[in-house]
Write a protein that holds these residues in place. Structure first.
Motif, mmCIF file in Angstrom:
data_model
loop_
_atom_site.group_PDB
_atom_site.id
_atom_site.type_symbol
_atom_site.label_atom_id
_atom_site.label_comp_id
_atom_site.label_asym_id
_atom_site.label_seq_id
_atom_site.Cartn_x
_atom_site.Cartn_y
_atom_site.Cartn_z
ATOM 1 N N LYS A 1 2.993 10.668 -9.273
ATOM 2 C CA LYS A 1 2.284 10.907 -10.526
ATOM 3 C C LYS A 1 1.391 12.138 -10.412
ATOM 4 N N GLU A 2 0.720 12.302 -9.275
ATOM 5 C CA GLU A 2 -0.136 13.468 -9.057
ATOM 6 C C GLU A 2 0.680 14.765 -9.035
ATOM 7 N N ILE A 3 1.836 14.731 -8.392
ATOM 8 C CA ILE A 3 2.711 15.910 -8.363
ATOM 9 C C ILE A 3 3.162 16.263 -9.769
ATOM 10 N N GLN A 4 3.534 15.275 -10.549
ATOM 11 C CA GLN A 4 3.973 15.515 -11.920
ATOM 12 C C GLN A 4 2.835 16.127 -12.744
ATOM 13 N N GLN A 5 1.619 15.620 -12.582
ATOM 14 C CA GLN A 5 0.481 16.162 -13.317
ATOM 15 C C GLN A 5 0.215 17.618 -12.925
ATOM 16 N N ARG A 6 0.317 17.916 -11.638
ATOM 17 C CA ARG A 6 0.106 19.297 -11.178
ATOM 18 C C ARG A 6 1.176 20.239 -11.736
ATOM 19 N N GLN A 7 2.414 19.778 -11.776
ATOM 20 C CA GLN A 7 3.485 20.606 -12.321
ATOM 21 C C GLN A 7 3.268 20.862 -13.811
ATOM 22 N N GLN A 8 2.855 19.844 -14.546
ATOM 23 C CA GLN A 8 2.585 20.019 -15.969
ATOM 24 C C GLN A 8 1.431 20.991 -16.183
ATOM 25 N N ARG A 9 0.401 20.892 -15.363
ATOM 26 C CA ARG A 9 -0.742 21.800 -15.465
ATOM 27 C C ARG A 9 -0.301 23.239 -15.175
ATOM 28 N N ALA A 10 0.532 23.415 -14.146
ATOM 29 C CA ALA A 10 1.017 24.757 -13.802
ATOM 30 C C ALA A 10 1.846 25.336 -14.953
ATOM 31 N N ARG A 11 2.661 24.510 -15.609
ATOM 32 C CA ARG A 11 3.444 24.979 -16.749
ATOM 33 C C ARG A 11 2.534 25.416 -17.897
ATOM 34 N N ARG A 12 1.490 24.621 -18.179
ATOM 35 C CA ARG A 12 0.548 24.970 -19.251
ATOM 36 C C ARG A 12 -0.159 26.284 -18.934
ATOM 37 N N ILE A 13 -0.546 26.463 -17.682
ATOM 38 C CA ILE A 13 -1.228 27.702 -17.278
ATOM 39 C C ILE A 13 -0.295 28.900 -17.443
ATOM 40 N N ARG A 14 0.954 28.773 -17.008
ATOM 41 C CA ARG A 14 1.931 29.874 -17.145
ATOM 42 C C ARG A 14 2.152 30.227 -18.611
ATOM 43 N N ARG A 15 2.275 29.200 -19.467
ATOM 44 C CA ARG A 15 2.469 29.443 -20.900
ATOM 45 C C ARG A 15 1.266 30.188 -21.483
ATOM 46 N N ALA A 16 0.077 29.750 -21.097
ATOM 47 C CA ALA A 16 -1.136 30.390 -21.616
ATOM 48 C C ALA A 16 -1.234 31.830 -21.123
ATOM 49 N N GLN A 17 -0.859 32.078 -19.885
ATOM 50 C CA GLN A 17 -0.904 33.444 -19.348
ATOM 51 C C GLN A 17 0.111 34.333 -20.062
ATOM 52 N N ARG A 18 1.304 33.827 -20.324
ATOM 53 C CA ARG A 18 2.318 34.607 -21.048
ATOM 54 C C ARG A 18 1.847 34.922 -22.464
ATOM 55 N N LYS A 19 1.252 33.941 -23.095
ATOM 56 C CA LYS A 19 0.772 34.107 -24.472
ATOM 57 C C LYS A 19 -0.326 35.161 -24.513
ATOM 58 N N ASN A 20 -1.222 35.142 -23.529
ATOM 59 C CA ASN A 20 -2.341 36.087 -23.508
ATOM 60 C C ASN A 20 -1.925 37.469 -23.006
ATOM 61 N N SER A 21 -0.784 37.579 -22.366
ATOM 62 C CA SER A 21 -0.384 38.875 -21.822
ATOM 63 C C SER A 21 0.409 39.724 -22.813
ATOM 64 N N HIS B 1 0.832 -1.207 0.000
ATOM 65 C CA HIS B 1 0.000 0.000 0.000
ATOM 66 C C HIS B 1 0.866 1.257 0.000
ATOM 67 N N THR B 2 1.914 1.255 0.793
ATOM 68 C CA THR B 2 2.804 2.418 0.867
ATOM 69 C C THR B 2 3.494 2.673 -0.465
ATOM 70 N N LEU B 3 3.983 1.638 -1.105
ATOM 71 C CA LEU B 3 4.655 1.797 -2.402
ATOM 72 C C LEU B 3 3.691 2.305 -3.467
ATOM 73 N N LEU B 4 2.463 1.777 -3.479
ATOM 74 C CA LEU B 4 1.474 2.225 -4.455
ATOM 75 C C LEU B 4 1.062 3.676 -4.191
ATOM 76 N N ALA B 5 0.891 4.037 -2.937
ATOM 77 C CA ALA B 5 0.526 5.413 -2.592
ATOM 78 C C ALA B 5 1.656 6.375 -2.976
ATOM 79 N N HIS B 6 2.895 5.963 -2.771
ATOM 80 C CA HIS B 6 4.049 6.783 -3.139
ATOM 81 C C HIS B 6 4.065 7.020 -4.643
#
Length: 76
Positions: free
Chosen positions: A48-68, A38-43
């Protein structure tokens, strides 16, 4: 020093208490293995969740720069 058991059969028989001894060993090791799994699977899921959040934050920053960028500068 003398061994506690004279043969492997005696060791596994545990002096007639084998059922209780090996049952206790199983009831100890199985939850530990389940906890480890359970611990290994949760880790893995957390990484994976952290990686997805970082990718989402990068996409948001790119979109904000493009729109600004002002339209006059973008057209030149």
């Amino acid at each position: 020093m003398t061994p506690a058991f004279s043969s492997w059969h005696d060791f596994f028989a545990m002096g007639g208490y084998a059922f209780y001894v090996w049952l206790a060993v199983a009831f100890t090791l199985l939850p530990l293995l389940a906890l480890l799994t359970h611990t290994l699977l949760a880790h893995r899921r957390l990484l994976k969740e952290i990686q997805q959040r970082q990718q989402r934050a990068r996409r948001i920053r790119r979109a904000q720069r493009k729109n600004s960028i002002p339209p006059a500068v973008a057209g030149e």
